[in-house]
Design a protein around this motif. Structure first.
Motif, mmCIF file in Angstrom:
data_model
loop_
_atom_site.group_PDB
_atom_site.id
_atom_site.type_symbol
_atom_site.label_atom_id
_atom_site.label_comp_id
_atom_site.label_asym_id
_atom_site.label_seq_id
_atom_site.Cartn_x
_atom_site.Cartn_y
_atom_site.Cartn_z
ATOM 1 N N UNK A 201 0.813 -1.216 0.000
ATOM 2 C CA UNK A 201 0.000 0.000 0.000
ATOM 3 C C UNK A 201 0.849 1.271 0.000
ATOM 4 N N UNK A 202 2.136 1.116 0.216
ATOM 5 C CA UNK A 202 3.001 2.296 0.118
ATOM 6 C C UNK A 202 3.044 2.823 -1.323
ATOM 7 N N UNK A 203 2.615 2.022 -2.253
ATOM 8 C CA UNK A 203 2.521 2.460 -3.648
ATOM 9 C C UNK A 203 1.407 3.484 -3.844
ATOM 10 N N UNK A 204 0.409 3.408 -2.980
ATOM 11 C CA UNK A 204 -0.803 4.215 -3.192
ATOM 12 C C UNK A 204 -0.475 5.702 -3.219
ATOM 13 N N UNK A 205 0.368 6.143 -2.293
ATOM 14 C CA UNK A 205 0.685 7.575 -2.230
ATOM 15 C C UNK A 205 1.452 8.038 -3.467
ATOM 16 N N UNK A 206 2.137 7.091 -4.130
ATOM 17 C CA UNK A 206 2.862 7.450 -5.346
ATOM 18 C C UNK A 206 1.960 7.352 -6.567
ATOM 19 N N UNK A 207 0.731 6.941 -6.347
ATOM 20 C CA UNK A 207 -0.209 6.853 -7.465
ATOM 21 C C UNK A 207 0.057 5.686 -8.387
ATOM 22 N N UNK A 208 0.693 4.657 -7.855
ATOM 23 C CA UNK A 208 0.997 3.485 -8.688
ATOM 24 C C UNK A 208 0.381 2.240 -8.047
ATOM 25 N N UNK A 209 0.153 1.202 -8.832
ATOM 26 C CA UNK A 209 -0.434 -0.007 -8.247
ATOM 27 C C UNK A 209 0.545 -0.746 -7.342
ATOM 28 N N UNK A 210 -0.002 -1.349 -6.314
ATOM 29 C CA UNK A 210 0.797 -2.199 -5.431
ATOM 30 C C UNK A 210 0.046 -3.485 -5.188
ATOM 31 N N UNK A 211 0.779 -4.573 -5.158
ATOM 32 C CA UNK A 211 0.134 -5.860 -4.896
ATOM 33 C C UNK A 211 1.002 -6.644 -3.919
ATOM 34 N N UNK A 212 0.361 -7.427 -3.073
ATOM 35 C CA UNK A 212 1.103 -8.292 -2.168
ATOM 36 C C UNK A 212 0.953 -9.728 -2.636
ATOM 37 N N UNK A 213 2.079 -10.423 -2.715
ATOM 38 C CA UNK A 213 2.018 -11.822 -3.130
ATOM 39 C C UNK A 213 2.725 -12.678 -2.086
ATOM 40 N N UNK A 214 2.406 -13.964 -2.121
ATOM 41 C CA UNK A 214 3.118 -14.911 -1.267
ATOM 42 C C UNK A 214 4.515 -15.087 -1.852
ATOM 43 N N UNK A 215 5.498 -14.571 -1.178
ATOM 44 C CA UNK A 215 6.872 -14.611 -1.673
ATOM 45 C C UNK A 215 7.502 -15.986 -1.575
ATOM 46 N N UNK A 216 6.804 -16.911 -0.957
ATOM 47 C CA UNK A 216 7.294 -18.294 -0.926
ATOM 48 C C UNK A 216 6.668 -19.132 -2.039
ATOM 49 N N UNK A 217 5.827 -18.490 -2.812
ATOM 50 C CA UNK A 217 5.176 -19.155 -3.946
ATOM 51 C C UNK A 217 5.776 -18.584 -5.227
ATOM 52 N N UNK A 218 6.672 -19.343 -5.831
ATOM 53 C CA UNK A 218 7.408 -18.820 -6.985
ATOM 54 C C UNK A 218 6.462 -18.509 -8.146
ATOM 55 N N UNK A 219 5.360 -19.235 -8.220
ATOM 56 C CA UNK A 219 4.406 -18.983 -9.312
ATOM 57 C C UNK A 219 3.769 -17.598 -9.135
ATOM 58 N N UNK A 220 3.407 -17.296 -7.907
ATOM 59 C CA UNK A 220 2.779 -15.995 -7.645
ATOM 60 C C UNK A 220 3.761 -14.859 -7.922
ATOM 61 N N UNK A 221 4.996 -15.028 -7.466
ATOM 62 C CA UNK A 221 5.989 -13.963 -7.678
ATOM 63 C C UNK A 221 6.195 -13.748 -9.173
ATOM 64 N N UNK A 222 6.445 -14.846 -9.883
ATOM 65 C CA UNK A 222 6.730 -14.698 -11.311
ATOM 66 C C UNK A 222 5.520 -14.131 -12.058
ATOM 67 N N UNK A 223 4.365 -14.656 -11.743
ATOM 68 C CA UNK A 223 3.164 -14.205 -12.450
ATOM 69 C C UNK A 223 2.961 -12.692 -12.289
ATOM 70 N N UNK A 224 3.049 -12.218 -11.057
ATOM 71 C CA UNK A 224 2.735 -10.807 -10.836
ATOM 72 C C UNK A 224 3.858 -9.881 -11.283
ATOM 73 N N UNK A 225 5.086 -10.347 -11.195
ATOM 74 C CA UNK A 225 6.178 -9.517 -11.713
ATOM 75 C C UNK A 225 6.108 -9.490 -13.250
#
Lengths: 337, 362
Positions: free
Chosen positions: B210-234
């Motif tokens: 949510x620190x992205x919000x003040x910069x006016x850019x999207x922010x998302x939280x992913x499970x960083x232990x799930x390589x599929x989630x990290x790769x997909x969202x990046x």
């Protein structure tokens, strides 16, 4: 401000102030090297608070002359990122008083990038900032803290003291493959005009410029203090005292040879700078003469500098700074020693 | 009063800690080859990291910052990047760096006190390790400015930790990136600890995304232990950036299973139970289980992989250990393109004393 409309091969002499010379040099480089990007607060539409970038955005576009958000550390940091990826950024910090957020980026990255990657990456950038007192500016707008930057390995510090040197040294700084902090003495931005040929010819960095030959004493100075010093030298000449006046120009690395040769000739040295005395660049000049030229000295070295206090607000700023009489007195005392 | 701004932060996980799909598996994960490739790199990173700690304990390496537990985040974000993109890592992103072609021996050289560790043979345009926290976010933004100016379809990715999100440079980078729609992704590795300071003391923000919000850019939280989630969202964030739609913050929630560095003892400030619980969420087990469940992995393959990566690590360790010191003058020779005259004297001095005091010329 005038820009040359002549064909490129015909260099024309233009009478210009120091700040005109800065603008002219920036324009030359923007025109001749597509990697050059000017960026900073108010440098675009507004042309800079001192007008150093006046007309550049209109001429080269908002991609090449960019207004940035207001965060000086950011300006330095993105400049480093751009430089590492093949651009030549020329960021402007509006006043030296706001330069301190850039210190982390300069000392931790700009000055180290080539070294820490063994030459894989480099950081060709020129961080420009107006500095120095004497224009009745508000708080934080008058200090001279060049020594902070001179202490950073890998960072060149350059200070021009005339329109011709501003033009030639800024071109050289932009073409230099390593980072340069280019400090512009704002008190002399418009003090005088000089004919400068807008021919794209750089002047050498890392060398002093001897502004006046003399035989009795050497005075080393830089920036706006060259004017006070030359005035003092004129005054002293009437008493048959012959001063050699050297403009340090590149504050780091220092051209010691020119200074040592001069001291060998005159046997006496006075150093003049606006910045506070302790650990100032004058201390480095004095140290090198003590190390390598002590036996040439006929008298102790004297320094005429700002005091080791917070720079006073402008009602008293001129009392803080070296003056013609302070310089002339120091010369006389050194000659009497 | 009326609400004039509002925000939501999404959380994404595809594989749960047991390796069972917890959401519809995205397209990339239907490619078993991609999953195995990432698994191999994660295992390689884990084995390398373990070896590096051993080298430090036996006096063959300086202080070392382990990446234990970060493998999915590192490999996932690097796998999402293209070769020409630029990575601006902090000092712990070995999984990402190795994926992009940095050599293990280079990482060892760096922590073994030799600058040649940052002279990558592989990704020549990637930034070196960055120690001053979050300062690299600005380099990524600056790199993105260069790409944007030149009209190149390249992106920059910076990586910093949860502690780094307290730094001004982090906000400043997101702010200009938002204002300029720069092609950059800010990856935040939230491993819950900034040395001894837990995330609760770092910020009152419920998420770092949510620190992205003040910069006016999207922010998302992913499970960083799930390589599929990290790769997909990046990948999604990079596609967006490449398409001129601007930056994204991707917060990957993981856990620092190791001490901060080999000079740290996390048992002084961290409860054993918390670390034990975090081990149950670690990234390798779930991917291995998933691969086994879809019939793409078995004991035999695992054994062969472990042998292969151990051999790779050993060869790189040998390369590191066999590398002679740099000559003394190297400390001078890369300061400037052309050595200024005043440094020549100091250079000669250093060489002279290095020899007489028993230093080696390599």
């Amino acid at each position: 401000m005038r820009f040359s409309t002549a064909t490129p091969m015909v260099a024309i002499m233009v009478e210009m102030t120091l700040i005109d010379a800065v603008t002219t040099a920036l324009a030359w480089e923007l025109d001749h090297d597509p990697r050059v990007v000017v960026l900073g607060e108010d440098v675009g539409v507004n042309g800079g608070v001192f007008r150093a970038t006046a007309g550049l955005q209109a001429r080269f576009g908002a991609d090449r002359v960019q207004d940035t958000p207001l965060a000086e550390g950011m300006i330095a940091g993105v400049a480093i990122g751009m430089a590492a990826q093949g651009m030549i950024p020329v960021p402007e910090i509006q006043f030296m008083g706001f330069i301190y957020p850039t210190v982390d980026q300069l000392i931790s990255h700009a000055g180290r990038l080539r070294n820490r990657t063994r030459g894989r990456m480099s950081c060709p950038m020129v961080l420009r900032a107006p500095f120095g007192g004497g224009i009745h500016a508000p708080e934080h707008h008058s200090e001279s803290t060049e020594a902070l930057f001179a202490h950073m390995p890998g960072i060149r510090v350059v200070i021009p003291s005339s329109p011709a040197r501003a033009y030639g040294l800024l071109l050289a700084a932009i073409r230099d493959p390593d980072p340069v902090v280019f400090l512009e003495p704002k008190r002399i931005y418009r003090l005088n005009k000089q004919n400068v040929e807008d021919n794209g010819k750089a002047l050498p960095l890392d060398v002093c410029y001897t502004l006046r030959q003399g035989s009795d004493i050497t005075i080393v100075t830089w920036g706006a203090m060259t004017f006070e010093t030359l005035k003092a030298a004129d005054q002293l000449a009437k008493s048959n005292i012959s001063c050699e006046v050297i403009d340090l120009a590149t504050i780091s690395p220092i051209d010691y040879e020119t200074i040592l040769e001069s001291v060998e000739k005159t046997g006496r040295l006075v150093i003049v700078h606006e910045a506070a005395r302790s650990c100032g660049v004058g201390a480095e000049v004095a140290a090198i003469v003590a190390e390598k030229g002590l036996y040439d000295l006929k008298a102790p070295i004297r320094r005429v500098t700002g005091y080791d206090v917070v720079m006073p607000l402008f009602r008293r700023e001129m009392d803080y700074m070296p003056s013609v009489s302070k310089i002339a007195d120091a010369v006389r005392e050194t000659l009497e020693d | 009063m009326e609400t004039i701004a509002d925000f939501e932060i999404q959380y994404s996980q595809f594989l749960d800690p047991a390796g069972k799909p917890s959401a519809d598996i995205p397209e990339l994960a239907r490619d078993t080859g991609k999953l195995i490739d990432m698994y191999r790199h994660m295992v390689q990173t884990r084995v390398f990291d373990t070896k590096a700690i051993n080298l430090q304990r036996t006096g063959k390496l300086g202080t070392y910052a382990s990446c234990l537990g970060h493998e999915a985040t590192h490999v996932g974000l690097a796998a999402a990047m293209q070769k020409d993109d630029v990575l601006a890592p902090s000092y712990r992103e070995y999984g990402a760096m190795l994926y992009r072609g940095v050599r293990m021996s280079e990482i060892l050289l760096y922590w073994g006190g030799d600058e040649r560790g940052s002279d990558f043979e592989g990704p020549k345009h990637d930034f070196p390790f960055c120690v001053p926290i979050a300062t690299q976010c600005l380099h990524a933004a600056g790199a993105a400015m260069a790409f944007q100016l030149r009209g190149e379809a390249r992106c920059a990715v910076s990586v910093n930790g949860d502690g780094g999100t307290s730094e001004g440079a982090f906000y400043e980078a997101m702010n200009i990136a938002g204002a300029r729609k720069l092609p950059v992704v800010f990856a935040v590795v939230n491993n819950k600890w900034a040395i001894s300071v837990p995330i609760e003391l770092q910020t009152a923000s419920k998420t770092l995304a949510q620190k992205a919000v003040a910069a006016g850019i999207p922010g998302i939280q992913v499970d960083g232990n799930d390589v599929i989630a990290v790769r997909h969202w990046v990948e999604r964030a990079l596609a967006r950036a490449r398409n001129g739609e601007g930056p994204t913050l991707v917060e990957a929630v993981t856990y620092r299973l190791s001490d901060h560095t080999t000079a740290d003892d996390a048992s002084r400030y961290r409860k054993k139970a918390e670390v034990e619980a975090a081990w149950k969420l670690e990234p390798l087990i779930r991917l291995r289980q998933y691969l086994a469940d879809i019939g793409a992995w078995n004991e035999k393959k695992e054994k062969a992989l472990l042998q292969e990566v151990a051999a790779n690590v050993d060869a790189e360790v040998q390369r590191y250990l066999n590398m002679p010191k740099q000559p003394i003058e190297a400390m001078f020779d890369y300061m400037y393109r052309d050595l200024p005259e005043f440094l020549e004297e100091q250079r000669d001095h250093a060489i002279q004393y290095g020899d007489s005091d028993g230093g080696h010329h390599g």
